[in-house]
Design a protein around this motif. Structure first.
Motif, PDB file in Angstrom:
ATOM      1  N   TYR A 133       0.848  -1.192   0.000  1.00  0.00           N
ATOM      2  CA  TYR A 133       0.000   0.000   0.000  1.00  0.00           C
ATOM      3  C   TYR A 133       0.883   1.241   0.000  1.00  0.00           C
ATOM      4  O   TYR A 133       1.880   1.304   0.727  1.00  0.00           O
ATOM      5  N   VAL A 134       0.523   2.194  -0.844  1.00  0.00           N
ATOM      6  CA  VAL A 134       1.188   3.488  -0.881  1.00  0.00           C
ATOM      7  C   VAL A 134       0.297   4.492  -0.154  1.00  0.00           C
ATOM      8  O   VAL A 134      -0.895   4.624  -0.480  1.00  0.00           O
ATOM      9  N   ILE A 135       0.866   5.181   0.817  1.00  0.00           N
ATOM     10  CA  ILE A 135       0.098   6.125   1.629  1.00  0.00           C
ATOM     11  C   ILE A 135       0.473   7.548   1.262  1.00  0.00           C
ATOM     12  O   ILE A 135       1.657   7.885   1.128  1.00  0.00           O
ATOM     13  N   SER A 136      -0.539   8.370   1.067  1.00  0.00           N
ATOM     14  CA  SER A 136      -0.327   9.800   0.860  1.00  0.00           C
ATOM     15  C   SER A 136      -1.230  10.560   1.824  1.00  0.00           C
ATOM     16  O   SER A 136      -2.201  10.005   2.355  1.00  0.00           O
ATOM     17  N   ALA A 137      -0.887  11.820   2.058  1.00  0.00           N
ATOM     18  CA  ALA A 137      -1.674  12.609   3.011  1.00  0.00           C
ATOM     19  C   ALA A 137      -1.552  14.091   2.698  1.00  0.00           C
ATOM     20  O   ALA A 137      -0.540  14.556   2.177  1.00  0.00           O
ATOM     21  N   PHE A 138      -2.607  14.795   3.049  1.00  0.00           N
ATOM     22  CA  PHE A 138      -2.653  16.251   3.001  1.00  0.00           C
ATOM     23  C   PHE A 138      -2.795  16.706   4.450  1.00  0.00           C
ATOM     24  O   PHE A 138      -3.842  16.492   5.070  1.00  0.00           O
ATOM     25  N   VAL A 139      -1.736  17.276   4.992  1.00  0.00           N
ATOM     26  CA  VAL A 139      -1.703  17.646   6.407  1.00  0.00           C
ATOM     27  C   VAL A 139      -2.266  19.055   6.569  1.00  0.00           C
ATOM     28  O   VAL A 139      -1.880  19.981   5.844  1.00  0.00           O
ATOM     29  N   ILE A 149       2.313  14.635   2.015  1.00  0.00           N
ATOM     30  CA  ILE A 149       3.130  13.430   2.158  1.00  0.00           C
ATOM     31  C   ILE A 149       2.777  12.492   1.022  1.00  0.00           C
ATOM     32  O   ILE A 149       1.591  12.236   0.753  1.00  0.00           O
ATOM     33  N   GLY A 150       3.772  11.989   0.308  1.00  0.00           N
ATOM     34  CA  GLY A 150       3.512  11.104  -0.813  1.00  0.00           C
ATOM     35  C   GLY A 150       3.137  11.901  -2.040  1.00  0.00           C
ATOM     36  O   GLY A 150       3.521  13.052  -2.209  1.00  0.00           O
TER      37      GLY A 150
END
Length: 205
Positions: free
Chosen positions: A73-79, A203-204
């Motif tokens: 799994y590839v995880i991305s995020a908008f903080v 992130i990502g």
């Protein structure tokens, strides 16, 4: 907005995602506002992806295959800037014969980088919800990611969530929809909470 009897519910999809991945999604999102998991149509092995909206960010886990051909799994995020998080209630209750601007054409608007399917989905929402979701992106900021899911029946969605994410903003709408007796999809009743937040870090992808 069509439902199929073969669709797996979000909890069933969520439980197919590894525990460490789920923990990381929660860590990045913070206190959960809403979430969903659904089968990724682009995954050849039918794996699920997940989206979690929280008070600290929007986190996404997508199934991929690594260089050794193993499923990962590839995880991305908008903080978020926590102080920027806002929400607005949208309770849409048109009468049965009300004229409405909802529908696929209403979601078209300016070119924000959305797919035709995404524009069509937004067009089903109340005009105020459409505005709240898209307004932060109207000043030349294109949407990088758009995710949505819903569960229930054609006349009653007991879970609905859509989120739009760009370089500087994230917006989302969560809630329910019901088509009362004597109404049509164009005069459906929506109970939504629309969320907006400023992005301070990505992130990502």
């Amino acid at each position: 907005m069509r439902l199929t009897s073969e669709a797996r519910l979000r909890m069933e999809c969520w439980e197919t995602i590894g525990g460490r991945t789920r923990e990381r999604l929660h860590e990045l999102a913070g206190n959960v506002i809403d979430w969903f998991a659904r089968v990724d149509a682009s995954s050849p092995d039918g794996r699920s992806y997940a989206v979690v909206l929280g008070d600290r960010g929007l986190s996404i886990a997508e199934p991929r295959v690594d260089t050794a051909h193993r499923p990962v799994y590839v995880i991305s995020a908008f903080v978020f800037d926590p102080a920027s998080l806002r929400h607005v209630r949208v309770d849409h209750r048109p009468p049965p014969t009300a004229h409405t601007t909802s529908g696929p054409a209403a979601g078209a608007g300016p070119d924000l980088g959305l797919s035709q399917d995404a524009r069509g989905l937004l067009g089903n929402l109340p005009p105020r919800a459409q505005h709240l979701l898209q307004a932060p992106f109207a000043a030349g900021q294109r949407i990088l990611q758009c995710h949505w899911a819903y569960e229930g029946f054609d006349h009653h969605l007991d879970m609905f969530m859509v989120c739009l994410a760009g370089p500087r903003n994230v917006t989302a709408a969560t809630g329910t929809k019901i088509i009362p007796a004597g109404h049509s999809p164009e005069t459906a009743h929506w109970s939504l909470t629309c969320h907006q937040a400023s992005v301070v870090r990505r992130i990502g992808r």
